[in-house]
Each structure stands twice: as structure tokens, then as C-alpha cells.
Design a protein around this motif. Structure first.
Motif, mmCIF file in Angstrom:
data_model
loop_
_atom_site.group_PDB
_atom_site.id
_atom_site.type_symbol
_atom_site.label_atom_id
_atom_site.label_comp_id
_atom_site.label_asym_id
_atom_site.label_seq_id
_atom_site.Cartn_x
_atom_site.Cartn_y
_atom_site.Cartn_z
ATOM 1 N N ASN A 72 -8.810 -14.646 -8.987
ATOM 2 C CA ASN A 72 -7.585 -15.431 -9.202
ATOM 3 C C ASN A 72 -6.648 -14.826 -10.241
ATOM 4 N N LYS A 73 -6.746 -13.530 -10.470
ATOM 5 C CA LYS A 73 -5.840 -12.832 -11.383
ATOM 6 C C LYS A 73 -5.130 -11.738 -10.609
ATOM 7 N N LYS A 74 -3.854 -11.592 -10.866
ATOM 8 C CA LYS A 74 -3.080 -10.526 -10.226
ATOM 9 C C LYS A 74 -3.249 -9.257 -11.053
ATOM 10 N N LEU A 75 -3.826 -8.236 -10.447
ATOM 11 C CA LEU A 75 -4.044 -6.956 -11.119
ATOM 12 C C LEU A 75 -3.079 -5.929 -10.549
ATOM 13 N N LYS A 76 -2.563 -5.069 -11.404
ATOM 14 C CA LYS A 76 -1.578 -4.068 -10.982
ATOM 15 C C LYS A 76 -2.204 -2.683 -10.941
ATOM 16 N N LYS A 77 -1.618 -1.814 -10.125
ATOM 17 C CA LYS A 77 -2.036 -0.420 -9.981
ATOM 18 C C LYS A 77 -3.539 -0.314 -9.697
ATOM 19 N N CYS A 78 -3.905 -0.676 -8.492
ATOM 20 C CA CYS A 78 -5.318 -0.759 -8.113
ATOM 21 C C CYS A 78 -5.699 0.343 -7.129
ATOM 22 N N TYR A 79 -6.749 1.069 -7.461
ATOM 23 C CA TYR A 79 -7.336 2.051 -6.549
ATOM 24 C C TYR A 79 -8.497 1.386 -5.829
ATOM 25 N N VAL A 80 -8.579 1.610 -4.519
ATOM 26 C CA VAL A 80 -9.637 0.997 -3.720
ATOM 27 C C VAL A 80 -10.306 2.068 -2.868
ATOM 28 N N GLU A 81 -11.618 2.109 -2.938
ATOM 29 C CA GLU A 81 -12.434 3.022 -2.139
ATOM 30 C C GLU A 81 -13.118 2.198 -1.054
ATOM 31 N N LEU A 82 -12.933 2.554 0.201
ATOM 32 C CA LEU A 82 -13.499 1.841 1.346
ATOM 33 C C LEU A 82 -14.869 2.407 1.700
ATOM 34 N N LYS A 83 -15.825 1.504 1.933
ATOM 35 C CA LYS A 83 -17.163 1.882 2.396
ATOM 36 C C LYS A 83 -17.518 1.008 3.594
ATOM 37 N N ILE A 84 -18.039 1.640 4.635
ATOM 38 C CA ILE A 84 -18.490 0.918 5.820
ATOM 39 C C ILE A 84 -19.983 1.157 5.936
ATOM 40 N N THR A 85 -20.758 0.083 6.064
ATOM 41 C CA THR A 85 -22.206 0.219 6.108
ATOM 42 C C THR A 85 -22.828 -0.872 6.971
ATOM 43 N N ASN A 86 -24.055 -0.646 7.369
ATOM 44 C CA ASN A 86 -24.796 -1.701 8.070
ATOM 45 C C ASN A 86 -26.083 -2.055 7.331
ATOM 46 N N TYR A 106 -9.191 11.955 -4.451
ATOM 47 C CA TYR A 106 -8.211 11.151 -3.728
ATOM 48 C C TYR A 106 -8.837 9.829 -3.294
ATOM 49 N N PRO A 107 -8.437 8.724 -3.918
ATOM 50 C CA PRO A 107 -8.951 7.424 -3.482
ATOM 51 C C PRO A 107 -8.421 7.076 -2.092
ATOM 52 N N ASP A 108 -9.082 6.129 -1.441
ATOM 53 C CA ASP A 108 -8.669 5.733 -0.091
ATOM 54 C C ASP A 108 -7.341 4.975 -0.087
ATOM 55 N N PHE A 109 -7.172 4.046 -1.039
ATOM 56 C CA PHE A 109 -5.979 3.213 -1.067
ATOM 57 C C PHE A 109 -5.454 3.072 -2.489
ATOM 58 N N HIS A 143 -10.896 6.876 -14.107
ATOM 59 C CA HIS A 143 -10.073 7.710 -14.978
ATOM 60 C C HIS A 143 -8.593 7.587 -14.637
ATOM 61 N N GLY A 144 -8.291 7.194 -13.405
ATOM 62 C CA GLY A 144 -6.901 7.034 -13.002
ATOM 63 C C GLY A 144 -6.376 5.635 -13.252
ATOM 64 N N SER A 145 -7.256 4.651 -13.270
ATOM 65 C CA SER A 145 -6.832 3.265 -13.440
ATOM 66 C C SER A 145 -8.023 2.407 -13.837
ATOM 67 N N ASN A 146 -7.790 1.449 -14.704
ATOM 68 C CA ASN A 146 -8.852 0.503 -15.047
ATOM 69 C C ASN A 146 -9.091 -0.484 -13.907
ATOM 70 N N ASN A 147 -8.192 -0.538 -12.963
ATOM 71 C CA ASN A 147 -8.326 -1.432 -11.825
ATOM 72 C C ASN A 147 -8.767 -0.632 -10.597
ATOM 73 N N CYS A 199 0.847 -1.191 0.000
ATOM 74 C CA CYS A 199 0.000 0.000 0.000
ATOM 75 C C CYS A 199 0.885 1.245 0.000
ATOM 76 N N SER A 200 0.545 2.185 -0.860
ATOM 77 C CA SER A 200 1.272 3.447 -0.864
ATOM 78 C C SER A 200 0.270 4.600 -0.897
ATOM 79 N N ILE A 201 0.771 5.794 -0.726
ATOM 80 C CA ILE A 201 -0.103 6.970 -0.707
ATOM 81 C C ILE A 201 -0.763 7.093 -2.078
ATOM 82 N N PRO A 202 -2.102 7.179 -2.114
ATOM 83 C CA PRO A 202 -2.788 7.279 -3.404
ATOM 84 C C PRO A 202 -2.433 8.576 -4.125
ATOM 85 N N HIS A 203 -2.215 8.452 -5.406
ATOM 86 C CA HIS A 203 -1.957 9.625 -6.233
ATOM 87 C C HIS A 203 -3.284 10.328 -6.510
ATOM 88 N N PRO A 204 -3.297 11.651 -6.482
ATOM 89 C CA PRO A 204 -4.529 12.347 -6.837
ATOM 90 C C PRO A 204 -4.867 12.109 -8.311
#
Length: 179
Positions: free
Chosen positions: A113-127, A101-104, A146-150, A87-92
């Protein structure tokens, strides 16, 4: 110091909780080389929570903060299971003349089962996870494509929040599609 009323405090406490969970997971994964203990991650989260939530009604705080440690533990366990460890600091990302600014940002992770590179992840917490919430969150998170297909939505879902002893948290990861 003036405190917010209970109802306002509860929604603010939940927003702060999401930020704290994100920061604690990032703290744990970005310090992986130091073998940071879970206890230190929980202490970090609790310290950040008390700093950010100083104007929140104490009953709102107690209602929300009791889930922090288990949410962090579940999030870390899931991310480790999909090998999202670097994990590194997300690029704007430039989106419609402003930066988002993505979360991760992970150098790689496993999805279907596929290794994907350069992945942006947005975290959501819900009930209360449902299709309406998912479609609203997908629309909000589309800007990260727009920043990554992943690009992904990562959900931590609190399924039984009545008692902490019966608490069940599930995880879901959705890949956002470029349309």
C-alpha cells in the motif's frame, strides 16, 4: 537445419518462453497509450516464439508454448493491479565492472500500500517454487539493488501443468533488501 535433441530442447524452450513472456508484457505496457489489444500481444508473443525457437524440437515447443498466453495475461493483470503501468526500457546497471540489464523498469508501483518510485523488476517463471529457489534467485538479483533500492523479484508460478484446463498460475512479488 539441425534440431536440438528433446531434453536440450525442453530446457531451451523454457528459457525462450521466459524471454518471450518478458518481451510480450513489456510490449503491452510500453504501448499502453495505444490501447493495444490482448490479441495483438499474444500474436506478438507467438511470432517472437516461432522466430527464436526455430531449432527447438517440436514436442518441446508444444509442451511449453501452450502456457504462454495465460502467463502473459496473468502477468499483465497482476502488474496492473499494483499500478505498475508506466514501463520503460530498463537502464543498464554497472555491477562489478560490467553492466546488467533488469527485465523491467517502472516509474512507480504499489507495494504494501505504498507508492514506490524507480522500481526494477526481475521476472521469474517456475513450476516448483520453494525457499531454496527463492534464495538462489535473490542472490542472483541482488545486483539490481545497486541501481535502485526499489528492486523486486516477480514470480509467475505454474502450479498445475498437467492439463491446460486445470491450470493455476499464482503470482508473488518480493522486494529485495539492501544488505
Amino acid at each position: 537445419m539441425k534440431k536440438y535433441p528433446y531434453k536440450t530442447s525442453l530446457s531451451l524452450a523454457k528459457m525462450i518462453q521466459g524471454k518471450i513472456i518478458q518481451e510480450a508484457i513489456f510490449f503491452a505496457l510500453s504501448n499502453k497509450s495505444e490501447n493495444i489489444s490482448q490479441k495483438k500481444v499474444f500474436e506478438y508473443a507467438n511470432n517472437r516464439y516461432s522466430v527464436l525457437a526455430n531449432k527447438i524440437h517440436k514436442h518441446s515447443l508444444k509442451k511449453v508454448e501452450k502456457f504462454n498466453n495465460i502467463l502473459i495475461r496473468t502477468g499483465l493483470h497482476f502488474l496492473k493491479s499494483i499500478k505498475a503501468l508506466q514501463c520503460s526500457i530498463p537502464h543498464p546497471i554497472l555491477f562489478e565492472d560490467h553492466y546488467v540489464y533488469p527485465d523491467f523498469f517502472f516509474k512507480s508501483l504499489l507495494f504494501d500500500n505504498k507508492k514506490l518510485k524507480k522500481c526494477y523488476v526481475e521476472l521469474k517463471i517456475t513450476n516448483n517454487f520453494n525457499k531454496k529457489k527463492l534464495s538462489r534467485d535473490i542472490a542472483q538479483a541482488k545486483k539490481y539493488i545497486h541501481g535502485s533500492n526499489n528492486s523486486f523479484l516477480f514470480y509467475l508460478i505454474v502450479e498445475n501443468s498437467r492439463k491446460i484446463t486445470n491450470l493455476k498460475i499464482s503470482t508473488k512479488l518480493y522486494k529485495l533488501k539492501n544488505t
